[in-house]
Design an enzyme around this catalytic site. Sequence first.
Site, PDB file in Angstrom:
ATOM      1  N   ARG A 130       4.152  -6.240  -6.935  1.00  0.00           N
ATOM      2  CA  ARG A 130       3.231  -5.150  -6.653  1.00  0.00           C
ATOM      3  C   ARG A 130       3.903  -3.884  -6.124  1.00  0.00           C
ATOM      4  O   ARG A 130       3.368  -2.807  -6.280  1.00  0.00           O
ATOM      5  CB  ARG A 130       2.175  -5.617  -5.642  1.00  0.00           C
ATOM      6  CG  ARG A 130       2.764  -6.042  -4.311  1.00  0.00           C
ATOM      7  CD  ARG A 130       1.781  -6.837  -3.487  1.00  0.00           C
ATOM      8  NE  ARG A 130       2.343  -7.139  -2.192  1.00  0.00           N
ATOM      9  CZ  ARG A 130       3.279  -8.055  -1.960  1.00  0.00           C
ATOM     10  NH1 ARG A 130       3.760  -8.768  -2.965  1.00  0.00           N
ATOM     11  NH2 ARG A 130       3.740  -8.261  -0.751  1.00  0.00           N
ATOM     12  N   ASN A 155       8.240  -9.126  -3.195  1.00  0.00           N
ATOM     13  CA  ASN A 155       7.548  -7.828  -3.155  1.00  0.00           C
ATOM     14  C   ASN A 155       7.308  -7.271  -4.557  1.00  0.00           C
ATOM     15  O   ASN A 155       6.476  -6.405  -4.767  1.00  0.00           O
ATOM     16  CB  ASN A 155       8.388  -6.772  -2.409  1.00  0.00           C
ATOM     17  CG  ASN A 155       8.704  -7.147  -0.974  1.00  0.00           C
ATOM     18  OD1 ASN A 155       9.752  -6.824  -0.476  1.00  0.00           O
ATOM     19  ND2 ASN A 155       7.789  -7.850  -0.320  1.00  0.00           N
ATOM     20  N   ASP A 192       9.885   2.812   7.482  1.00  0.00           N
ATOM     21  CA  ASP A 192       9.663   1.376   7.336  1.00  0.00           C
ATOM     22  C   ASP A 192      10.940   0.671   7.764  1.00  0.00           C
ATOM     23  O   ASP A 192      12.030   1.070   7.358  1.00  0.00           O
ATOM     24  CB  ASP A 192       9.322   1.024   5.879  1.00  0.00           C
ATOM     25  CG  ASP A 192       8.752  -0.385   5.747  1.00  0.00           C
ATOM     26  OD1 ASP A 192       9.299  -1.321   6.382  1.00  0.00           O
ATOM     27  OD2 ASP A 192       7.763  -0.568   5.020  1.00  0.00           O
ATOM     28  N   ILE A 250       0.851  -1.188   0.000  1.00  0.00           N
ATOM     29  CA  ILE A 250       0.000   0.000   0.000  1.00  0.00           C
ATOM     30  C   ILE A 250       0.891   1.242   0.000  1.00  0.00           C
ATOM     31  O   ILE A 250       0.605   2.232  -0.673  1.00  0.00           O
ATOM     32  CB  ILE A 250      -0.935   0.006   1.236  1.00  0.00           C
ATOM     33  CG1 ILE A 250      -1.920  -1.157   1.139  1.00  0.00           C
ATOM     34  CG2 ILE A 250      -1.691   1.313   1.337  1.00  0.00           C
ATOM     35  CD1 ILE A 250      -2.803  -1.332   2.364  1.00  0.00           C
ATOM     36  N   GLY A 251       2.003   1.163   0.725  1.00  0.00           N
ATOM     37  CA  GLY A 251       2.896   2.306   0.863  1.00  0.00           C
ATOM     38  C   GLY A 251       3.431   2.823  -0.469  1.00  0.00           C
ATOM     39  O   GLY A 251       3.470   4.034  -0.689  1.00  0.00           O
ATOM     40  N   CYS A 282      -9.087   4.329  23.604  1.00  0.00           N
ATOM     41  CA  CYS A 282      -9.407   5.719  23.224  1.00  0.00           C
ATOM     42  C   CYS A 282     -10.352   6.389  24.201  1.00  0.00           C
ATOM     43  O   CYS A 282     -10.615   7.578  24.075  1.00  0.00           O
ATOM     44  CB  CYS A 282      -9.939   5.782  21.797  1.00  0.00           C
ATOM     45  SG  CYS A 282     -11.604   5.153  21.583  1.00  0.00           S
ATOM     46  N   CYS A 308       1.128 -30.627  24.398  1.00  0.00           N
ATOM     47  CA  CYS A 308       1.071 -32.065  24.160  1.00  0.00           C
ATOM     48  C   CYS A 308       0.575 -32.392  22.760  1.00  0.00           C
ATOM     49  O   CYS A 308       0.998 -33.370  22.160  1.00  0.00           O
ATOM     50  CB  CYS A 308       0.225 -32.760  25.226  1.00  0.00           C
ATOM     51  SG  CYS A 308       1.095 -32.801  26.799  1.00  0.00           S
ATOM     52  N   LEU A 356      -0.427  -6.102  13.404  1.00  0.00           N
ATOM     53  CA  LEU A 356      -1.295  -5.582  14.448  1.00  0.00           C
ATOM     54  C   LEU A 356      -0.532  -4.758  15.476  1.00  0.00           C
ATOM     55  O   LEU A 356      -0.996  -3.710  15.912  1.00  0.00           O
ATOM     56  CB  LEU A 356      -1.972  -6.757  15.158  1.00  0.00           C
ATOM     57  CG  LEU A 356      -2.812  -6.369  16.370  1.00  0.00           C
ATOM     58  CD1 LEU A 356      -4.180  -5.941  15.930  1.00  0.00           C
ATOM     59  CD2 LEU A 356      -2.895  -7.496  17.357  1.00  0.00           C
TER      60      LEU A 356
END
Lengths: 530, 654
Positions: free
Chosen positions: B63, B60, B52, B32-33, B446, B177, B123
């Site tokens: 794209r 990569n 980054d 996207i960057g 927030c 296990c 995330l």
Amino acid sequence: MDAKTQKYDRQLRLWGSSGQEALESAHILLINASAVGCEILKNLILPGIGQFTIVDPGTVSQNDIGSNFFLDFDSLGKQRAERAYELLGELNEDVKGNWAAKDIHSILKEDPGYLAQFSTVIATDITRETAEKLAALCWVGGQDANNRNPAGKKNITFVWVKTVGLFGAARIAVPEHTIVETHPDNVADLRIDTPFPELSAFAQSFDFDTEDSLEFGHIPYVAILLNYMDKWKQTHNGKIPSTYAEKNELKANIRAGMRSVDDENFDEAISSVLRSCQPTTIPSEIKALVNDPKCEHLNAESENFWILTRALRDYVNDHTKSDGLLPLSGTIPDMKAQTDSYVTLQSIYKTKAKQDVQEVSKVVESLLSSLGLAAGSISQQEIETFCKFSAFLKVIRYRSLEEEYHQPNTKQIDPDSVFPYYVLLRASDSFYDDHGRYPGEGENWEDDVDQLHANVGTLLQSWGIANDAVSKDLTHEICRYGNGAIHNIASLIGGVVSQEIIKLSTRQYIPMNNTFLFDGARSVSAVFAV
Amino acid sequence: MARETHLETTIGTSLVRAVADAKVLMVGAGGIGCELLKNLVMSGFKNIEVIDLDTIDLSNLNRQFLFQKQHIKKSKAHVAKESALAFNPNANIISRHQNIKEQEFSVDWFKGFDLVMNALDNLDARRHVNKMCLAANVPLIESGTAGYLGQVTVIQKDKTECFDCQPKETPKTFPVCTIRSTPSTPIHCIVWAKSYLFGLLFGNAEDDDDEVLVKEDSNDDDIAKELAALAAESQALKEILASMDTEGFAERVFNKVFFTDIHRLRSMEDMWKTRKPPTPLKYDEILHQTEDLPGAMDATTLEAVTLKDQRVWTLRETVQVFSESLEKLSTRLKEMRETDPEASVQFDKDDAETLDFVTATANLRAHVYGIEEKSRFQVKAMAGNIIPAIATTNAIIAGMMVMLAFKIINKRLADCKTSYLVYGRHRPQLIVSEPLAKPNPKCYICRNSYLAIKTDTKTTTVQDLIDLLEGYSISDVEIQESGRVIYDPDFDDNASKTLVSLQLTDGKFVEVVDEDDRKIILCLKDVDMDSLDGERFQIEGDVEEALEQQTQMKQQLRDAEAAEQQAAHVHEEDPDVIMTDDNRKRKHDEISGPTSGTSGSGEEAPLKKSSLTSTAHPPLAEDEVGNGSSTEQAVDVDEVVMVDGESFNVVVLD
């Protein structure tokens, strides 16, 4: 792992090697190296189409540099086709590029069959008149109407793309597009309502009275469902639950059989009751497909898709082989089970699927021979894939531009969202016909507003739609844009269009039908078949 | 020029000026960057900072078009800047090959931007930037893509939902296990190969058992015994490691893990009462077999049908790949340790040798347990959490991001929408937009108030801080930092300690909760005493206002909870209403289970499952009839691949 596989790894996970192969056989023509045109090509060259060709008679202007990333300052005054070819070509050494600094009309004058070499024709910055002409040529496989060669006729996808200010639009036209791999979310077909003998035997092999709680907790939910469904049928004249109350009753029966809250396999069975009580039938879309005239009138030029669909019909109609059902997909979902019983269940479905494929293959072979085609000219792999996805086949027959102009399907367009934009873009074409330029391109854009709004009124009237369907504010807006393109919209629309061209070229996933409209100012977009 | 440019006629001259003056931060220069940087530069943005920490990889290039083959292994941020400038030298781009989580990127630093744009793939970083933007009160545009799907939205403190307002799926874990003794699916074998065996052979002695392995409740005696035996097993393998890079090493490792260990497990009869016991394998027996083992077809005919990468290897091939990759990795490790004795080789899905080793060992283990073997292509997806990624989707999402950027810079937050790229058989649309959601009153990120506080952490004590808070009638406080308790009314051991001695240093977020459950986050700024004009603290922002805001938020929360109880009451009467984990009644169009997404080594993965993609097939009415298989789609929407990287341990590709 070779370098190519590694380079394309992230996309192979979307369309596999068969999709990649199809993409690599695509030859794409771009008419006019506009900002949006170059963005489309960028997104097609990166994943590795076979070839591209740029046709553009123009030279690079200041406005081009301002909106087109692939035309740099050094390009000013040079041939647009050549510069775009050079800078786009750098994106992927595996893609072959060509260019011609000519007008498409003069090319077609010299070589009327020019378009036949392309799989897709993308046109940008062209007038409605040119679009109609190109669309009509693509519709008949790029052959000139006067010396058409029916044997060489093939589908060429025509795509017309516009960007005006913050608006963007794309229109796809191709007579017929068939898809086997539509990528449904889930192809599992469990046949709980009509188990085949091996499946029933599997379900009966479990001991529901076992003392061993571990064993009990690992009876695959498919076996649980089959077991309780069987009991149900015995007390209901062989019928499966059909009403909501009956389905709930079956759920309650299964729940009553649980020994502990840890028996997740029973939970899985309960949560699958509703879908398992849907009788296994042939979806109406597939029924319509097997009754399509293309299935009836096969000939040696018929697409594999139609030969396979005919074979599917003959197979389904032969109840001794198919029970009147589609070939089994052979895939099962994950479930709580012991490894060996899961593997056994998996192989029961796979074996049945294989048998079904074999039956379909026999029909295919006899069809091929009756058509005078070589045995094996449709590969086993192709037949297998076709059978696996037979419940999800799709055929799209686009409306031609001619149909759009003469019998517009305006009712297809959501009047609350994008209909005004559609009208305005059509009215802008009428404006061009009258004035030889697009609204807002003159010295004072505000002078064009009334004229364009009159064009809007004429169009609406011809469709029998009230005149207030398009607000004058929007007419104002499009005049203010003066047919100018900005990079960000070109890039966004370029992304959308190239994505649809990939779906069409790989023959995987369902492409949009037939017009996409977008307004960046209001974040509004829609797809409709006009 | 006499005439305005197209940009000016389209978005207006005043917005063009505002765009040129705006300072934007781009976090991430990947899929996207690359698109985003190009669009920003071409849209008149003149002050762009791009950060980054990643370097360019071959995979990569399908794209990330600002990068080419000669750039492999170079910094994404730097190369992206150079490539973009080549096309538009007028922009002022600052590139940083760094981690956004580094301390120097403080709340103050974030405040220096008018807008932050996330083009991230995990995330952890998304959460961090979310929090920093909330604390700095800077608008954030968040984005994500996965295959043909994508999503873009705006986060603005107190106006919209933040990244953490909806729960995110946590990474999937497996009991020890299951992984070590009783695997039953291919992913169990892959996790064993990647997280256990690989780490043991090529990792550091210190970083032991991987986080994906959860120790089971060891009250059970048998399990405790088995865990002890497994520990002894690992120890024995470590001893074999001493002979790394010598003749016969591969055979010793093989026989240890696929024969001796399996043999021991097999002897535990209780374990195999209801399971099929594993079958030990011997190295030389396989290699010396003239015919390949059952299930394995003739390799040459197979090669003709499919690429080696995409079919399952024969047993003998697997053993060959095992010993070859083990040998290469051992040599590599030995060379690395010549300069750094602590060196280790990390598993990387795009590192062919590490992937070979994991594929081979996972499949050997699968063979031992009679589990389905997988092709290297499949193992790569499952072990590497790969998310499909293409240029087209990234281009659309980046285009949407810049549309949002125009609106934010034009002070038109109300015009911004959340947009989704959708795909589905019964869904003709390509893009669907909906209004930005309001903050979730329960959000623990927030719904806090953030205040910057300056002090000299070397001399200031926790008691000083408590006194300061008392001055604002914030009493009976509990103080925490990153989940550790610094102080509460029953734990005052730290009261006299300096902040610095408790690692409460520059850039740290100190959480203060008072008796009324009002929560203020103090962003610490370490300064010299002299710069404070004789004060111990200097607070930026209005404390009274923050407290008032907290009081209001608590009221909103109580209202929301009351409304929920009402809804829960309705629920009792209506068994068809679908309730979510947190017992919050969802909107009808959000019916499909938890929002997914955590971090990802996968690509530009999205932030949450779109409420719209999940209803790609709208829930069927009870008696709506369809084909048995297609109706399953209506229910099984949880399988939608709209996920976010690492949580998605298994990407099963058919």
